[in-house]
Write a protein that holds these residues in place. Sequence first.
Motif, PDB file in Angstrom:
ATOM      1  N   TRP A 119       0.841  -1.200   0.000  1.00 44.39           N
ATOM      2  CA  TRP A 119       0.000   0.000   0.000  1.00 44.39           C
ATOM      3  C   TRP A 119       0.879   1.255   0.000  1.00 44.39           C
ATOM      4  O   TRP A 119       0.684   2.175  -0.790  1.00 44.39           O
ATOM      5  CB  TRP A 119      -0.916  -0.058   1.231  1.00 44.39           C
ATOM      6  CG  TRP A 119      -1.903   1.071   1.347  1.00 44.39           C
ATOM      7  CD1 TRP A 119      -3.166   1.097   0.846  1.00 44.39           C
ATOM      8  CD2 TRP A 119      -1.712   2.322   2.015  1.00 44.39           C
ATOM      9  NE1 TRP A 119      -3.779   2.287   1.156  1.00 44.39           N
ATOM     10  CE2 TRP A 119      -2.913   3.057   1.878  1.00 44.39           C
ATOM     11  CE3 TRP A 119      -0.651   2.887   2.716  1.00 44.39           C
ATOM     12  CZ2 TRP A 119      -3.072   4.330   2.412  1.00 44.39           C
ATOM     13  CZ3 TRP A 119      -0.806   4.164   3.241  1.00 44.39           C
ATOM     14  CH2 TRP A 119      -2.007   4.865   3.092  1.00 44.39           C
ATOM     15  N   CYS A 250     -10.729   2.636  -2.810  1.00 42.24           N
ATOM     16  CA  CYS A 250     -11.091   2.369  -1.418  1.00 42.24           C
ATOM     17  C   CYS A 250     -11.867   3.553  -0.826  1.00 42.24           C
ATOM     18  O   CYS A 250     -11.457   4.713  -0.978  1.00 42.24           O
ATOM     19  CB  CYS A 250      -9.818   2.105  -0.628  1.00 42.24           C
ATOM     20  SG  CYS A 250     -10.093   1.987   1.130  1.00 42.24           S
ATOM     21  N   VAL A 252     -12.121   4.336   2.142  1.00 42.10           N
ATOM     22  CA  VAL A 252     -11.447   4.947   3.294  1.00 42.10           C
ATOM     23  C   VAL A 252     -10.238   5.777   2.860  1.00 42.10           C
ATOM     24  O   VAL A 252     -10.104   6.935   3.239  1.00 42.10           O
ATOM     25  CB  VAL A 252     -11.015   3.860   4.319  1.00 42.10           C
ATOM     26  CG1 VAL A 252     -10.317   4.491   5.523  1.00 42.10           C
ATOM     27  CG2 VAL A 252     -12.208   3.028   4.752  1.00 42.10           C
ATOM     28  N   CYS A 253      -9.364   5.170   2.030  1.00 42.27           N
ATOM     29  CA  CYS A 253      -8.105   5.874   1.716  1.00 42.27           C
ATOM     30  C   CYS A 253      -8.020   6.365   0.273  1.00 42.27           C
ATOM     31  O   CYS A 253      -7.099   7.110  -0.068  1.00 42.27           O
ATOM     32  CB  CYS A 253      -6.918   4.964   2.014  1.00 42.27           C
ATOM     33  SG  CYS A 253      -6.825   3.549   0.896  1.00 42.27           S
ATOM     34  N   CYS A 262     -10.062  -1.297   0.773  1.00 39.63           N
ATOM     35  CA  CYS A 262      -8.843  -2.041   0.431  1.00 39.63           C
ATOM     36  C   CYS A 262      -8.390  -2.902   1.604  1.00 39.63           C
ATOM     37  O   CYS A 262      -8.829  -2.716   2.735  1.00 39.63           O
ATOM     38  CB  CYS A 262      -7.738  -1.080  -0.019  1.00 39.63           C
ATOM     39  SG  CYS A 262      -6.930  -0.195   1.335  1.00 39.63           S
ATOM     40  N   CYS A 265      -6.925  -1.020   4.641  1.00 40.60           N
ATOM     41  CA  CYS A 265      -7.908  -0.346   5.497  1.00 40.60           C
ATOM     42  C   CYS A 265      -8.778  -1.347   6.250  1.00 40.60           C
ATOM     43  O   CYS A 265      -9.199  -1.063   7.367  1.00 40.60           O
ATOM     44  CB  CYS A 265      -8.754   0.617   4.680  1.00 40.60           C
ATOM     45  SG  CYS A 265      -7.795   2.038   4.134  1.00 40.60           S
TER      46      CYS A 265
HETATM   47 ZN   LIG Z   1      -7.915   1.846   1.839  1.00 39.95          ZN
END
Ligand SMILES: [Zn+2]
Length: 272
Positions: A119, A250, A252-253, A262, A265
Amino acid sequence: MNIKQIPNKVKQTIEKYKLCSKKDKVLVALSGGKDSSSVLYLLKKFGYKVEGFHINLGISGYSERCLDSIRKLCDELDVKLHVYEMRKEQGGSMCYIRTGVQSKEKLNNCAVCGVVKKWVMNKEARKLKADKIATGHNLDDEAQTVLMNFFKGNLDLSINSKPIVGVVVDKKFVPRIKPLFFIPEDDVRTFALDKKIEHISEPCPCALDSYRIKTRKFLNTVDGKEKLNIVNNNLEMMKDKKVSSEVKYCEVCGEPSRGEICKKCKMLGSKI
Ligand SMILES: [Zn+2]
Ligand code: SF4
């Protein structure tokens, strides 16, 4: 393999699988070990535009020795080095992050570390405008992965066991290349020693993936030709398999992901 053949064999892999071109900016993911150090050495000798990238995991003692060696290597080869500091960026070492995950989920050290490193690498490579990320995966690593997926019934995961991964056309995804894909680990070691390529031989003290260790022990009983058969048969089996072209981001990110959220996360929440 005669180690004199290694540079040519690596060149052939780069050309046959179109790993990179002389126009590409290639970020070499350096761990401090023989494999990634040899990749940097070879790509630089071949005249590719390379820069080094290292994730300082903050593993007490070990990480400092890795970083010292990487700095020396990059100085010797006159290569620019980027260092991502886990403690600074994430407020804790990989050991700290891992312990948090493992208190909720039964995952081995390398499973957690591997997901986080991938990541970080993709995100940072994109920031640095790299066209490719080169890793030190060798023939033994790939044969182990294929066999482990086979033993566990996860055949689909072996689609990534090829010299170039992630050619899904997506502006947020930086393809990863493996120039040592067909080179046995012992030969890389001999080559690195012969060429006096700066590296450390000390294994990561957190390397705990009992399944991989078991598979490695088994594979150590077969010869290079058989390891080559494993990866070549896998390449043949996977050649018509299409990687899903649908890339999600994703929630979240914002990084590219197979699902809504992902893997990183899912493991860490929004910690990073
Ligand atoms: Zn993520
Ligand atoms: S051996 Fe495992 S724990 Fe150590 S750096 Fe590699 S993936 Fe991380």
